[in-house]
Design a protein around this motif. Structure first.
Motif, PDB file in Angstrom:
ATOM      1  N   VAL A  95       0.845  -1.198   0.000  1.00  0.00           N
ATOM      2  CA  VAL A  95       0.000   0.000   0.000  1.00  0.00           C
ATOM      3  C   VAL A  95       0.876   1.242   0.000  1.00  0.00           C
TER       4      VAL A  95
ATOM      5  N   LYS B  64       2.304   1.938  -3.442  1.00  0.00           N
ATOM      6  CA  LYS B  64       1.350   2.459  -4.417  1.00  0.00           C
ATOM      7  C   LYS B  64       0.839   3.864  -4.092  1.00  0.00           C
ATOM      8  N   TYR B  65       0.621   4.155  -2.807  1.00  0.00           N
ATOM      9  CA  TYR B  65      -0.170   5.332  -2.479  1.00  0.00           C
ATOM     10  C   TYR B  65       0.492   6.388  -1.594  1.00  0.00           C
TER      11      TYR B  65
ATOM     12  N   ASP C 153       2.913  13.561   2.019  1.00  0.00           N
ATOM     13  CA  ASP C 153       1.646  13.025   2.527  1.00  0.00           C
ATOM     14  C   ASP C 153       1.639  13.034   4.055  1.00  0.00           C
TER      15      ASP C 153
ATOM     16  N   ARG D 239      -7.823  14.117  -0.546  1.00  0.00           N
ATOM     17  CA  ARG D 239      -7.873  13.386  -1.813  1.00  0.00           C
ATOM     18  C   ARG D 239      -7.318  14.208  -2.964  1.00  0.00           C
TER      19      ARG D 239
ATOM     20  N   GLN E 261      -3.676  13.713  -3.143  1.00  0.00           N
ATOM     21  CA  GLN E 261      -3.321  12.366  -3.559  1.00  0.00           C
ATOM     22  C   GLN E 261      -3.668  12.117  -5.015  1.00  0.00           C
ATOM     23  N   SER E 262      -4.703  12.768  -5.546  1.00  0.00           N
ATOM     24  CA  SER E 262      -5.072  12.535  -6.939  1.00  0.00           C
ATOM     25  C   SER E 262      -4.029  13.099  -7.883  1.00  0.00           C
TER      26      SER E 262
ATOM     27  N   GLY F  84      -1.483  10.127  -7.896  1.00  0.00           N
ATOM     28  CA  GLY F  84      -2.009   8.788  -8.147  1.00  0.00           C
ATOM     29  C   GLY F  84      -3.344   8.659  -7.456  1.00  0.00           C
ATOM     30  N   SER F  85      -4.044   7.599  -7.720  1.00  0.00           N
ATOM     31  CA  SER F  85      -5.368   7.453  -7.133  1.00  0.00           C
ATOM     32  C   SER F  85      -5.288   6.901  -5.719  1.00  0.00           C
ATOM     33  N   LEU F  86      -6.339   7.141  -4.978  1.00  0.00           N
ATOM     34  CA  LEU F  86      -6.445   6.613  -3.621  1.00  0.00           C
ATOM     35  C   LEU F  86      -6.737   5.122  -3.715  1.00  0.00           C
ATOM     36  N   VAL F  87      -6.584   4.411  -2.633  1.00  0.00           N
ATOM     37  CA  VAL F  87      -6.778   2.967  -2.610  1.00  0.00           C
ATOM     38  C   VAL F  87      -8.138   2.630  -3.220  1.00  0.00           C
ATOM     39  N   SER F  88      -8.131   1.797  -4.262  1.00  0.00           N
ATOM     40  CA  SER F  88      -9.391   1.454  -4.912  1.00  0.00           C
ATOM     41  C   SER F  88      -9.708  -0.027  -4.816  1.00  0.00           C
TER      42      SER F  88
END
Length: 140
Positions: free
Chosen positions: A59, A62-63, A68, A105, A108-109, A112-116
Motif C-alpha cells: 500500500v 502504491k499510495y 503526505d 484526496r 493524492q489525486s 495517483g489514485s487513492l486505494v481502490s
C-alpha cells in the motif's frame, strides 16, 4: 502512535516471492509557543524511521508519497549495524502495524489514485485506513 509528514519517497525492497518491505522517514513537529515572560520557544521537528511489511508495504509503495500526512501505530525497535567505514551505528525504527492516510484526496489525486481495491477499511471522507492485520482472516 504518530502523526506526521512523509519526508521523501518511500524506499521499497522486494524479497522472497513477491514480499516487500517499505521504509519511510516521517517528520513530526511540536509547535512552538511563547512563554509568559515573552521568551519564544521555536518549533521542534523530530524524524522517525518507519518500517512497513507485507500488505502495508505494498500500500505504501502504491499510495504514499513525499509530503503526505500519515497517522501510524506500531512498535519501537532498536538495532545496530556497521557503516561503510566499519563504525557501529545504532538506529531506532517503528515497525508499523496500522496506518491511516490523512492527506486530502485532491493532493493524492495529483500523485495517483487513492486505494481502490478492498484493503482494510474503505476511505471515508478524506482518509483511508489500512492495517497489516487485514490480510489475516477472522476465525468466526
Amino acid at each position: 502512535m504518530l502523526i506526521g509528514n512523509v519526508g521523501k519517497e518511500p524506499d521499497i525492497h522486494y524479497y522472497d516471492q513477491d514480499q516487500c518491505v517499505a521504509q519511510v522517514r516521517l517528520a513530526t513537529t511540536e509547535r512552538g509557543y511563547t512563554l509568559q515572560n515573552g521568551t519564544q520557544v521555536p518549533d521542534q521537528t523530530d524524524w522517525h524511521n518507519l518500517v512497513f511489511y507485507k500488505g502495508l508495504a505494498k500500500v505504501v509503495e502504491k499510495y504514499v508519497h513525499k509530503g503526505d500526512k500519515l497517522y501510524v501505530e506500531g512498535r519501537i525497535r532498536g538495532r545496530s549495524y556497521d557503516d561503510k567505514k566499519g563504525i557501529q551505528r545504532f538506529i531506532t525504527e517503528i515497525y508499523v502495524d496500522n496506518m491511516e492516510m490523512l492527506s486530502p484526496r485532491s493532493t493524492q489525486s495529483n500523485q495517483g489514485s487513492l486505494v481502490s481495491e478492498p484493503i482494510g477499511q474503505q476511505p471515508t471522507g478524506n482518509t483511508a485506513s489500512v492495517s497489516d492485520d487485514d490480510d489475516q482472516e477472522i476465525p468466526f
